[in-house]
Write a protein that holds these residues in place. Structure first.
Motif, PDB file in Angstrom:
ATOM      1  N   GLN A  44      39.772  78.892  41.444  1.00 15.17           N
ATOM      2  CA  GLN A  44      41.057  78.263  41.166  1.00 15.17           C
ATOM      3  C   GLN A  44      41.074  77.776  39.728  1.00 15.17           C
ATOM      4  OE1 GLN A  44      41.310  75.090  43.957  1.00 15.17           O
ATOM      5  NE2 GLN A  44      41.528  76.439  45.717  1.00 15.17           N
ATOM      6  N   ARG A  45      42.219  77.867  39.108  1.00 15.46           N
ATOM      7  CA  ARG A  45      42.366  77.357  37.748  1.00 15.46           C
ATOM      8  C   ARG A  45      42.480  75.843  37.829  1.00 15.46           C
ATOM      9  NH1 ARG A  45      43.698  78.175  32.568  1.00 15.46           N
ATOM     10  NH2 ARG A  45      45.391  76.970  31.673  1.00 15.46           N
ATOM     11  N   ARG A  46      41.665  75.164  37.048  1.00 13.07           N
ATOM     12  CA  ARG A  46      41.668  73.709  37.059  1.00 13.07           C
ATOM     13  C   ARG A  46      42.005  73.193  35.671  1.00 13.07           C
ATOM     14  NH1 ARG A  46      36.367  73.634  40.707  1.00 13.07           N
ATOM     15  NH2 ARG A  46      37.426  73.751  42.705  1.00 13.07           N
ATOM     16  N   ASP A  47      42.781  72.156  35.656  1.00 11.62           N
ATOM     17  CA  ASP A  47      43.162  71.584  34.367  1.00 11.62           C
ATOM     18  C   ASP A  47      42.170  70.494  33.968  1.00 11.62           C
ATOM     19  OD1 ASP A  47      43.801  69.683  36.229  1.00 11.62           O
ATOM     20  OD2 ASP A  47      45.859  69.384  35.545  1.00 11.62           O
ATOM     21  N   ASP A  48      42.356  69.946  32.793  1.00  9.35           N
ATOM     22  CA  ASP A  48      41.443  68.933  32.259  1.00  9.35           C
ATOM     23  C   ASP A  48      41.399  67.683  33.135  1.00  9.35           C
ATOM     24  OD1 ASP A  48      40.767  70.538  30.151  1.00  9.35           O
ATOM     25  OD2 ASP A  48      42.231  69.655  28.782  1.00  9.35           O
ATOM     26  N   GLN A  49      42.519  67.330  33.741  1.00 10.80           N
ATOM     27  CA  GLN A  49      42.559  66.120  34.560  1.00 10.80           C
ATOM     28  C   GLN A  49      41.617  66.243  35.762  1.00 10.80           C
ATOM     29  OE1 GLN A  49      44.093  63.282  33.647  1.00 10.80           O
ATOM     30  NE2 GLN A  49      42.940  62.398  35.342  1.00 10.80           N
ATOM     31  N   TRP A  50      41.527  67.417  36.347  1.00 16.67           N
ATOM     32  CA  TRP A  50      40.613  67.616  37.482  1.00 16.67           C
ATOM     33  C   TRP A  50      39.175  67.334  37.045  1.00 16.67           C
ATOM     34  CZ3 TRP A  50      36.316  70.352  38.681  1.00 16.67           C
ATOM     35  CH2 TRP A  50      35.946  70.388  40.030  1.00 16.67           C
ATOM     36  N   TYR A  51      38.815  67.851  35.875  1.00 21.43           N
ATOM     37  CA  TYR A  51      37.452  67.630  35.383  1.00 21.43           C
ATOM     38  C   TYR A  51      37.203  66.158  35.070  1.00 21.43           C
ATOM     39  CZ  TYR A  51      36.795  72.635  35.218  1.00 21.43           C
ATOM     40  OH  TYR A  51      36.676  73.939  35.567  1.00 21.43           O
ATOM     41  N   LEU A  52      38.203  65.471  34.525  1.00 19.59           N
ATOM     42  CA  LEU A  52      38.052  64.045  34.249  1.00 19.59           C
ATOM     43  C   LEU A  52      37.923  63.256  35.548  1.00 19.59           C
ATOM     44  CD1 LEU A  52      40.615  63.625  31.343  1.00 19.59           C
ATOM     45  CD2 LEU A  52      38.113  63.627  31.190  1.00 19.59           C
ATOM     46  N   ASP A  53      38.700  63.610  36.567  1.00 17.36           N
ATOM     47  CA  ASP A  53      38.639  62.916  37.854  1.00 17.36           C
ATOM     48  C   ASP A  53      37.325  63.176  38.578  1.00 17.36           C
ATOM     49  OD1 ASP A  53      41.165  61.959  37.396  1.00 17.36           O
ATOM     50  OD2 ASP A  53      42.158  63.466  38.644  1.00 17.36           O
ATOM     51  N   ASN A  54      36.700  64.308  38.354  1.00 15.54           N
ATOM     52  CA  ASN A  54      35.481  64.682  39.071  1.00 15.54           C
ATOM     53  C   ASN A  54      34.224  64.604  38.205  1.00 15.54           C
ATOM     54  OD1 ASN A  54      36.395  65.633  41.831  1.00 15.54           O
ATOM     55  ND2 ASN A  54      37.813  66.670  40.461  1.00 15.54           N
ATOM     56  N   ARG A  55      34.319  63.888  37.119  1.00 12.08           N
ATOM     57  CA  ARG A  55      33.186  63.729  36.208  1.00 12.08           C
ATOM     58  C   ARG A  55      32.125  62.839  36.871  1.00 12.08           C
ATOM     59  NH1 ARG A  55      35.085  61.373  30.796  1.00 12.08           N
ATOM     60  NH2 ARG A  55      35.773  59.846  32.302  1.00 12.08           N
ATOM     61  N   PRO A  56      30.862  63.211  36.805  1.00  8.01           N
ATOM     62  CA  PRO A  56      29.809  62.382  37.392  1.00  8.01           C
ATOM     63  C   PRO A  56      29.719  61.043  36.671  1.00  8.01           C
ATOM     64  CG  PRO A  56      28.962  64.569  36.833  1.00  8.01           C
ATOM     65  CD  PRO A  56      30.329  64.467  36.263  1.00  8.01           C
ATOM     66  N   PRO A  57      29.290  59.994  37.378  1.00  2.00           N
ATOM     67  CA  PRO A  57      29.245  58.650  36.780  1.00  2.00           C
ATOM     68  C   PRO A  57      28.358  58.562  35.550  1.00  2.00           C
ATOM     69  CG  PRO A  57      28.783  58.553  39.140  1.00  2.00           C
ATOM     70  CD  PRO A  57      28.887  59.986  38.779  1.00  2.00           C
ATOM     71  N   HIS A  58      27.291  59.339  35.503  1.00  3.15           N
ATOM     72  CA  HIS A  58      26.392  59.231  34.368  1.00  3.15           C
ATOM     73  C   HIS A  58      26.950  59.897  33.113  1.00  3.15           C
ATOM     74  CE1 HIS A  58      25.260  63.052  36.316  1.00  3.15           C
ATOM     75  NE2 HIS A  58      24.926  63.446  35.113  1.00  3.15           N
ATOM     76  N   HIS A  59      28.142  60.485  33.183  1.00  7.36           N
ATOM     77  CA  HIS A  59      28.784  61.081  32.013  1.00  7.36           C
ATOM     78  C   HIS A  59      29.951  60.256  31.498  1.00  7.36           C
ATOM     79  CE1 HIS A  59      26.713  64.951  31.633  1.00  7.36           C
ATOM     80  NE2 HIS A  59      26.545  64.867  32.928  1.00  7.36           N
ATOM     81  N   GLU A  60      30.095  59.070  32.010  1.00  2.93           N
ATOM     82  CA  GLU A  60      31.215  58.239  31.563  1.00  2.93           C
ATOM     83  C   GLU A  60      30.866  57.436  30.353  1.00  2.93           C
ATOM     84  OE1 GLU A  60      32.885  55.978  34.773  1.00  2.93           O
ATOM     85  OE2 GLU A  60      33.337  57.769  35.866  1.00  2.93           O
TER      86      GLU A  60
END
Length: 60
Positions: A44-60
């Protein structure tokens, strides 16, 4: 009288039989490594918001 044999159809059938035999030989040697069809749905094509919402905690 017998009907003439269609050379193109006979050649196509022979090619299909050769391919099936080749696949059987490969399966005998290597086993079934990958299924013929994918079990997973198409990517599925995913936009940037999906990646931001699913970013692991250690990458914040």
């Amino acid at each position: 009288m017998s009907e003439p044999v269609d050379d193109a159809a006979a050649a196509a059938a022979e090619q299909v039989a050769k391919e099936a035999a080749r696949r059987r030989r490969l399966a005998e040697v290597f086993g079934e490594v990958l299924p013929e069809a994918a079990d997973e749905p198409a990517a599925q094509r995913r936009d940037d918001q999906w990646y931001l919402d699913n970013r692991p905690p250690h990458h914040e």
